[in-house]
Write a protein that holds these residues in place. Sequence first.
Motif, PDB file in Angstrom:
ATOM      1  N   LYS A   4      57.140  43.728  60.540  1.00  0.00           N
ATOM      2  CA  LYS A   4      57.502  43.081  59.274  1.00  0.00           C
ATOM      3  C   LYS A   4      56.558  41.929  58.965  1.00  0.00           C
ATOM      4  O   LYS A   4      56.122  41.764  57.828  1.00  0.00           O
ATOM      5  CB  LYS A   4      58.943  42.555  59.341  1.00  0.00           C
ATOM      6  CG  LYS A   4      60.006  43.593  59.169  1.00  0.00           C
ATOM      7  CD  LYS A   4      61.381  42.944  59.233  1.00  0.00           C
ATOM      8  CE  LYS A   4      62.487  43.968  59.240  1.00  0.00           C
ATOM      9  NZ  LYS A   4      63.816  43.340  59.383  1.00  0.00           N
ATOM     10  N   LEU A   5      56.243  41.111  59.961  1.00  0.00           N
ATOM     11  CA  LEU A   5      55.328  39.982  59.756  1.00  0.00           C
ATOM     12  C   LEU A   5      53.929  40.451  59.357  1.00  0.00           C
ATOM     13  O   LEU A   5      53.302  39.870  58.463  1.00  0.00           O
ATOM     14  CB  LEU A   5      55.250  39.119  61.014  1.00  0.00           C
ATOM     15  CG  LEU A   5      56.443  38.218  61.298  1.00  0.00           C
ATOM     16  CD1 LEU A   5      56.313  37.568  62.671  1.00  0.00           C
ATOM     17  CD2 LEU A   5      56.584  37.163  60.221  1.00  0.00           C
ATOM     18  N   ILE A   6      53.455  41.491  60.012  1.00  0.00           N
ATOM     19  CA  ILE A   6      52.122  42.032  59.694  1.00  0.00           C
ATOM     20  C   ILE A   6      52.107  42.561  58.264  1.00  0.00           C
ATOM     21  O   ILE A   6      51.166  42.310  57.512  1.00  0.00           O
ATOM     22  CB  ILE A   6      51.708  43.115  60.713  1.00  0.00           C
ATOM     23  CG1 ILE A   6      51.438  42.473  62.080  1.00  0.00           C
ATOM     24  CG2 ILE A   6      50.483  43.886  60.231  1.00  0.00           C
ATOM     25  CD1 ILE A   6      51.238  43.455  63.220  1.00  0.00           C
ATOM     26  N   LYS A   7      53.138  43.301  57.869  1.00  0.00           N
ATOM     27  CA  LYS A   7      53.214  43.829  56.503  1.00  0.00           C
ATOM     28  C   LYS A   7      53.268  42.699  55.491  1.00  0.00           C
ATOM     29  O   LYS A   7      52.627  42.758  54.437  1.00  0.00           O
ATOM     30  CB  LYS A   7      54.432  44.738  56.353  1.00  0.00           C
ATOM     31  CG  LYS A   7      54.264  46.104  56.971  1.00  0.00           C
ATOM     32  CD  LYS A   7      55.501  46.957  56.755  1.00  0.00           C
ATOM     33  CE  LYS A   7      55.314  48.318  57.382  1.00  0.00           C
ATOM     34  NZ  LYS A   7      56.510  49.160  57.199  1.00  0.00           N
ATOM     35  N   LYS A   8      54.030  41.643  55.791  1.00  0.00           N
ATOM     36  CA  LYS A   8      54.141  40.507  54.887  1.00  0.00           C
ATOM     37  C   LYS A   8      52.784  39.817  54.737  1.00  0.00           C
ATOM     38  O   LYS A   8      52.371  39.480  53.622  1.00  0.00           O
ATOM     39  CB  LYS A   8      55.179  39.521  55.414  1.00  0.00           C
ATOM     40  CG  LYS A   8      55.508  38.404  54.470  1.00  0.00           C
ATOM     41  CD  LYS A   8      56.619  37.547  55.031  1.00  0.00           C
ATOM     42  CE  LYS A   8      56.928  36.406  54.083  1.00  0.00           C
ATOM     43  NZ  LYS A   8      57.977  35.537  54.622  1.00  0.00           N
ATOM     44  N   LYS A   9      52.069  39.624  55.843  1.00  0.00           N
ATOM     45  CA  LYS A   9      50.740  39.013  55.799  1.00  0.00           C
ATOM     46  C   LYS A   9      49.775  39.872  55.001  1.00  0.00           C
ATOM     47  O   LYS A   9      48.961  39.363  54.226  1.00  0.00           O
ATOM     48  CB  LYS A   9      50.196  38.811  57.223  1.00  0.00           C
ATOM     49  CG  LYS A   9      50.268  37.421  57.714  1.00  0.00           C
ATOM     50  CD  LYS A   9      49.548  37.309  59.024  1.00  0.00           C
ATOM     51  CE  LYS A   9      49.351  35.857  59.361  1.00  0.00           C
ATOM     52  NZ  LYS A   9      48.692  35.659  60.615  1.00  0.00           N
ATOM     53  N   LYS A  10      49.870  41.178  55.200  1.00  0.00           N
ATOM     54  CA  LYS A  10      48.976  42.107  54.504  1.00  0.00           C
ATOM     55  C   LYS A  10      49.242  42.062  53.000  1.00  0.00           C
ATOM     56  O   LYS A  10      48.309  42.090  52.201  1.00  0.00           O
ATOM     57  CB  LYS A  10      49.155  43.524  55.049  1.00  0.00           C
ATOM     58  CG  LYS A  10      48.105  44.482  54.572  1.00  0.00           C
ATOM     59  CD  LYS A  10      48.245  45.816  55.261  1.00  0.00           C
ATOM     60  CE  LYS A  10      47.138  46.729  54.756  1.00  0.00           C
ATOM     61  NZ  LYS A  10      47.200  48.029  55.347  1.00  0.00           N
ATOM     62  N   LYS A  11      50.511  41.990  52.586  1.00  0.00           N
ATOM     63  CA  LYS A  11      50.847  41.904  51.162  1.00  0.00           C
ATOM     64  C   LYS A  11      50.249  40.646  50.551  1.00  0.00           C
ATOM     65  O   LYS A  11      49.701  40.677  49.460  1.00  0.00           O
ATOM     66  CB  LYS A  11      52.369  41.875  50.980  1.00  0.00           C
ATOM     67  CG  LYS A  11      53.006  43.211  50.886  1.00  0.00           C
ATOM     68  CD  LYS A  11      54.482  43.037  50.567  1.00  0.00           C
ATOM     69  CE  LYS A  11      55.165  44.380  50.507  1.00  0.00           C
ATOM     70  NZ  LYS A  11      56.589  44.238  50.208  1.00  0.00           N
ATOM     71  N   ILE A  12      50.380  39.523  51.264  1.00  0.00           N
ATOM     72  CA  ILE A  12      49.820  38.260  50.765  1.00  0.00           C
ATOM     73  C   ILE A  12      48.307  38.354  50.666  1.00  0.00           C
ATOM     74  O   ILE A  12      47.699  37.931  49.684  1.00  0.00           O
ATOM     75  CB  ILE A  12      50.249  37.077  51.669  1.00  0.00           C
ATOM     76  CG1 ILE A  12      51.754  36.838  51.529  1.00  0.00           C
ATOM     77  CG2 ILE A  12      49.473  35.808  51.325  1.00  0.00           C
ATOM     78  CD1 ILE A  12      52.317  35.845  52.501  1.00  0.00           C
ATOM     79  N   LYS A  13      47.671  38.961  51.645  1.00  0.00           N
ATOM     80  CA  LYS A  13      46.210  39.094  51.680  1.00  0.00           C
ATOM     81  C   LYS A  13      45.718  40.008  50.565  1.00  0.00           C
ATOM     82  O   LYS A  13      44.653  39.773  49.991  1.00  0.00           O
ATOM     83  CB  LYS A  13      45.783  39.639  53.046  1.00  0.00           C
ATOM     84  CG  LYS A  13      44.310  39.553  53.288  1.00  0.00           C
ATOM     85  CD  LYS A  13      43.991  40.055  54.681  1.00  0.00           C
ATOM     86  CE  LYS A  13      42.524  39.972  54.936  1.00  0.00           C
ATOM     87  NZ  LYS A  13      42.164  40.498  56.244  1.00  0.00           N
ATOM     88  N   ASP A  14      46.473  41.050  50.240  1.00  0.00           N
ATOM     89  CA  ASP A  14      46.061  42.032  49.227  1.00  0.00           C
ATOM     90  C   ASP A  14      46.296  41.565  47.792  1.00  0.00           C
ATOM     91  O   ASP A  14      45.786  42.170  46.850  1.00  0.00           O
ATOM     92  CB  ASP A  14      46.798  43.368  49.455  1.00  0.00           C
ATOM     93  CG  ASP A  14      46.321  44.074  50.710  1.00  0.00           C
ATOM     94  OD1 ASP A  14      45.253  43.698  51.235  1.00  0.00           O
ATOM     95  OD2 ASP A  14      47.021  44.993  51.177  1.00  0.00           O
ATOM     96  N   ARG A  15      47.045  40.493  47.574  1.00  0.00           N
ATOM     97  CA  ARG A  15      47.286  39.985  46.222  1.00  0.00           C
ATOM     98  C   ARG A  15      46.025  39.330  45.676  1.00  0.00           C
ATOM     99  O   ARG A  15      45.193  38.835  46.434  1.00  0.00           O
ATOM    100  CB  ARG A  15      48.422  38.961  46.239  1.00  0.00           C
ATOM    101  CG  ARG A  15      49.775  39.637  46.336  1.00  0.00           C
ATOM    102  CD  ARG A  15      50.869  38.689  45.984  1.00  0.00           C
ATOM    103  NE  ARG A  15      51.161  37.861  47.153  1.00  0.00           N
ATOM    104  CZ  ARG A  15      51.968  36.813  47.143  1.00  0.00           C
ATOM    105  NH1 ARG A  15      52.524  36.439  46.023  1.00  0.00           N
ATOM    106  NH2 ARG A  15      52.196  36.134  48.226  1.00  0.00           N
ATOM    107  N   PRO A  16      45.923  39.298  44.355  1.00  0.00           N
ATOM    108  CA  PRO A  16      44.746  38.634  43.748  1.00  0.00           C
ATOM    109  C   PRO A  16      44.687  37.163  44.168  1.00  0.00           C
ATOM    110  O   PRO A  16      45.687  36.549  44.475  1.00  0.00           O
ATOM    111  CB  PRO A  16      44.981  38.764  42.247  1.00  0.00           C
ATOM    112  CG  PRO A  16      46.045  39.788  42.077  1.00  0.00           C
ATOM    113  CD  PRO A  16      46.781  39.915  43.369  1.00  0.00           C
TER     114      PRO A  16
END
Length: 192
Positions: free
Chosen positions: A173-185
Amino acid sequence: MKLFKKIFNYIYIVIVLVIVTLAIATAFSVIEAPGGMRVFVVQSGSMEPSIKTGSLVLVAAQDEYQKDDVITFKRDLKVSLKDANSTATHRVIEVKDDEGRATFTTKGDANNTPDSEDVEIARVLGKVLLSVPLLGKIVAFTKTQTGFIALIVIPATILIYSEINSIKNEVIKLIKKKKKIKDRPKEKQDED
């Protein structure tokens, strides 16, 4: 779904408590606990009805013992040649002063006569503080190889696996959350 999860959590907590209790009781039946306490399994009915066969007794060393105390003591080697670690839990029916050393006449509540030999203070392991019926049978079973595996190893392994699985899910869950933040503009990240 929430009710099911709540019930599962309660069952999980109960299982953990049972395993911890069994592990502690089994350990203290072999070694002395802090404060000089030990746990013993009552193997015979000599103290019935006050202490039933298969009960677990918590015993603590005392500075002195009195008439009517229930004590656990090492059996005399002459009486119990088969087991040097054999113990008995009986009631003190008389305290004697034998040249400055206390000795005790003991008797099981269910026995008609006192024990054949007095118990020297050096053989007394302690006074019974607590008796828990039937728990001794379970502790005795956990001291066998089959019991240890069935009641300690397997449940502990399941609990450890469950905890590792929970940790793994949290990390994902933490990795997915970090990835979502990283992938945002970039401007969206600055607003956060």
